[in-house]
Design a protein around this motif. Structure first.
Motif, PDB file in Angstrom:
ATOM      1  N   ARG A 142       0.836  -1.213   0.000  1.00  0.00           N
ATOM      2  CA  ARG A 142       0.000   0.000   0.000  1.00  0.00           C
ATOM      3  C   ARG A 142       0.864   1.253   0.000  1.00  0.00           C
ATOM      4  O   ARG A 142       0.571   2.221  -0.699  1.00  0.00           O
ATOM      5  CB  ARG A 142      -0.940  -0.013   1.212  1.00  0.00           C
ATOM      6  CG  ARG A 142      -1.903   1.136   1.244  1.00  0.00           C
ATOM      7  CD  ARG A 142      -2.879   1.064   0.098  1.00  0.00           C
ATOM      8  NE  ARG A 142      -3.771   2.201   0.167  1.00  0.00           N
ATOM      9  CZ  ARG A 142      -4.240   2.840  -0.880  1.00  0.00           C
ATOM     10  NH1 ARG A 142      -3.950   2.422  -2.090  1.00  0.00           N
ATOM     11  NH2 ARG A 142      -5.029   3.867  -0.746  1.00  0.00           N
ATOM     12  N   ARG A 143       1.957   1.243   0.778  1.00  0.00           N
ATOM     13  CA  ARG A 143       2.860   2.393   0.821  1.00  0.00           C
ATOM     14  C   ARG A 143       3.454   2.642  -0.561  1.00  0.00           C
ATOM     15  O   ARG A 143       3.514   3.780  -1.033  1.00  0.00           O
ATOM     16  CB  ARG A 143       3.981   2.166   1.847  1.00  0.00           C
ATOM     17  CG  ARG A 143       4.894   3.376   2.045  1.00  0.00           C
ATOM     18  CD  ARG A 143       6.128   3.045   2.856  1.00  0.00           C
ATOM     19  NE  ARG A 143       7.045   2.153   2.176  1.00  0.00           N
ATOM     20  CZ  ARG A 143       7.876   2.533   1.179  1.00  0.00           C
ATOM     21  NH1 ARG A 143       7.867   3.764   0.751  1.00  0.00           N
ATOM     22  NH2 ARG A 143       8.686   1.657   0.629  1.00  0.00           N
ATOM     23  N   LEU A 144       3.881   1.575  -1.236  1.00  0.00           N
ATOM     24  CA  LEU A 144       4.456   1.711  -2.573  1.00  0.00           C
ATOM     25  C   LEU A 144       3.416   2.207  -3.580  1.00  0.00           C
ATOM     26  O   LEU A 144       3.734   3.011  -4.459  1.00  0.00           O
ATOM     27  CB  LEU A 144       5.058   0.379  -3.028  1.00  0.00           C
ATOM     28  CG  LEU A 144       6.309  -0.072  -2.265  1.00  0.00           C
ATOM     29  CD1 LEU A 144       6.722  -1.475  -2.694  1.00  0.00           C
ATOM     30  CD2 LEU A 144       7.445   0.912  -2.443  1.00  0.00           C
ATOM     31  N   GLU A 145       2.169   1.731  -3.445  1.00  0.00           N
ATOM     32  CA  GLU A 145       1.101   2.214  -4.324  1.00  0.00           C
ATOM     33  C   GLU A 145       0.879   3.711  -4.142  1.00  0.00           C
ATOM     34  O   GLU A 145       0.745   4.450  -5.121  1.00  0.00           O
ATOM     35  CB  GLU A 145      -0.211   1.478  -4.020  1.00  0.00           C
ATOM     36  CG  GLU A 145      -0.291   0.063  -4.520  1.00  0.00           C
ATOM     37  CD  GLU A 145      -1.567  -0.624  -4.065  1.00  0.00           C
ATOM     38  OE1 GLU A 145      -2.544   0.070  -3.694  1.00  0.00           O
ATOM     39  OE2 GLU A 145      -1.595  -1.864  -4.078  1.00  0.00           O
ATOM     40  N   ARG A 150       1.514   9.374  -5.809  1.00  0.00           N
ATOM     41  CA  ARG A 150       2.024  10.733  -5.592  1.00  0.00           C
ATOM     42  C   ARG A 150       2.972  11.133  -6.718  1.00  0.00           C
ATOM     43  O   ARG A 150       2.925  12.249  -7.226  1.00  0.00           O
ATOM     44  CB  ARG A 150       2.735  10.838  -4.247  1.00  0.00           C
ATOM     45  CG  ARG A 150       1.789  11.038  -3.086  1.00  0.00           C
ATOM     46  CD  ARG A 150       2.547  11.395  -1.802  1.00  0.00           C
ATOM     47  NE  ARG A 150       1.903  10.707  -0.711  1.00  0.00           N
ATOM     48  CZ  ARG A 150       2.356   9.625  -0.107  1.00  0.00           C
ATOM     49  NH1 ARG A 150       3.492   9.093  -0.449  1.00  0.00           N
ATOM     50  NH2 ARG A 150       1.676   9.059   0.867  1.00  0.00           N
ATOM     51  N   ARG A 151       3.847  10.213  -7.110  1.00  0.00           N
ATOM     52  CA  ARG A 151       4.809  10.493  -8.178  1.00  0.00           C
ATOM     53  C   ARG A 151       4.070  10.779  -9.489  1.00  0.00           C
ATOM     54  O   ARG A 151       4.375  11.741 -10.194  1.00  0.00           O
ATOM     55  CB  ARG A 151       5.767   9.311  -8.348  1.00  0.00           C
ATOM     56  CG  ARG A 151       6.846   9.539  -9.405  1.00  0.00           C
ATOM     57  CD  ARG A 151       7.610   8.271  -9.716  1.00  0.00           C
ATOM     58  NE  ARG A 151       6.774   7.153 -10.130  1.00  0.00           N
ATOM     59  CZ  ARG A 151       6.205   7.037 -11.340  1.00  0.00           C
ATOM     60  NH1 ARG A 151       6.361   7.961 -12.238  1.00  0.00           N
ATOM     61  NH2 ARG A 151       5.473   5.977 -11.629  1.00  0.00           N
ATOM     62  N   GLU A 155       3.945  14.286 -11.600  1.00  0.00           N
ATOM     63  CA  GLU A 155       4.320  14.314 -13.018  1.00  0.00           C
ATOM     64  C   GLU A 155       3.189  14.889 -13.868  1.00  0.00           C
ATOM     65  O   GLU A 155       3.428  15.695 -14.774  1.00  0.00           O
ATOM     66  CB  GLU A 155       4.684  12.900 -13.491  1.00  0.00           C
ATOM     67  CG  GLU A 155       5.124  12.809 -14.924  1.00  0.00           C
ATOM     68  CD  GLU A 155       6.430  13.510 -15.221  1.00  0.00           C
ATOM     69  OE1 GLU A 155       6.726  13.697 -16.408  1.00  0.00           O
ATOM     70  OE2 GLU A 155       7.161  13.886 -14.291  1.00  0.00           O
ATOM     71  N   ASP A 156       1.938  14.500 -13.559  1.00  0.00           N
ATOM     72  CA  ASP A 156       0.788  15.058 -14.286  1.00  0.00           C
ATOM     73  C   ASP A 156       0.691  16.566 -14.086  1.00  0.00           C
ATOM     74  O   ASP A 156       0.420  17.312 -15.039  1.00  0.00           O
ATOM     75  CB  ASP A 156      -0.513  14.390 -13.835  1.00  0.00           C
ATOM     76  CG  ASP A 156      -0.636  12.949 -14.308  1.00  0.00           C
ATOM     77  OD1 ASP A 156       0.163  12.538 -15.178  1.00  0.00           O
ATOM     78  OD2 ASP A 156      -1.533  12.239 -13.795  1.00  0.00           O
ATOM     79  N   ALA A 157       0.922  17.031 -12.854  1.00  0.00           N
ATOM     80  CA  ALA A 157       0.868  18.473 -12.569  1.00  0.00           C
ATOM     81  C   ALA A 157       1.973  19.206 -13.331  1.00  0.00           C
ATOM     82  O   ALA A 157       1.748  20.281 -13.887  1.00  0.00           O
ATOM     83  CB  ALA A 157       0.995  18.722 -11.068  1.00  0.00           C
TER      84      ALA A 157
END
Length: 197
Positions: A142-145, A150-151, A155-157
């Motif tokens: 879950r932490r990795l997801e 977030r990454r 990147e989208d922003a």
């Protein structure tokens, strides 16, 4: 015939599951016993998982409860590490739910109870450690997801900001230059007349 049907059920569902099948779990108390369903499949460590068919040709009506159909499961023998044994037969009825749990309890008058309790304690500790490892693994996944989400959001922003920055500006409307207007006014009596060119 009963042994053949129970054998097919023990093979883990090689016989198709019917809507009337009941999942049965048989445990030993304390944990750690080997269970022998007295079939050619041999012994298994508890818990033993069975699918009990409640098809019309496999069940019998319960004389005390009209409309309720039951089947016998067993005999099943439990043998603990100390050598203590117990044999039990269970009744599974169709109106008692689709999942049933049964326990075979170690006879208290047999020697070696300390050995069996030690084995049960080790099994419980191992199961607790396994559950903790599974929880830690799930939390790490879950932490990795979330980290990946977030990454990707960052990147989208960044891409959106870059796109907006390089977006061509709409042309400004061209306004015609202001023309000069010449006006003259003349008063005739009480009226003023104005002419503009």
């Amino acid at each position: 015939m009963k042994r053949i049907v129970l054998f097919a059920m023990l093979l883990g569902g090689t016989v198709g599951a019917y809507a009337s099948d009941i999942d049965v779990r048989i445990y030993s108390e304390p944990a750690g016993a080997m269970l022998n369903p007295h079939l050619s499949v041999g012994t298994r460590t508890a818990p033993l998982w069975l699918k009990v068919s409640m098809a019309k040709d496999k069940r019998q009506s319960d004389p005390l409860r009209p409309g309720v159909y039951c089947r016998q499961v067993g005999p099943i023998t439990a043998r603990w590490p100390s050598g203590a044994e117990a044999t039990a037969t269970f009744t599974v009825c169709d109106k008692e739910g689709k999942k049933r749990r049964f326990f075979i309890t170690r006879p208290s008058d047999m020697p070696g109870v300390e050995i069996d309790l030690q084995v049960a304690d080790k099994i419980q500790r191992f199961e607790l450690e396994r559950q903790q490892m599974a929880q830690q693994s799930a939390l790490e996944s879950r932490r990795l997801e979330l980290e990946d989400l977030r990454r990707r959001n960052a990147e989208d922003a960044r891409i959106t900001e870059e796109f907006l920055r390089h977006l061509p500006q709409p042309p400004r409307p061209i306004t015609p230059p202001a023309s000069e207007i010449h006006c003259t006014s003349e008063q005739v009596g009480q009226y003023v007349y104005t002419n503009c060119n």
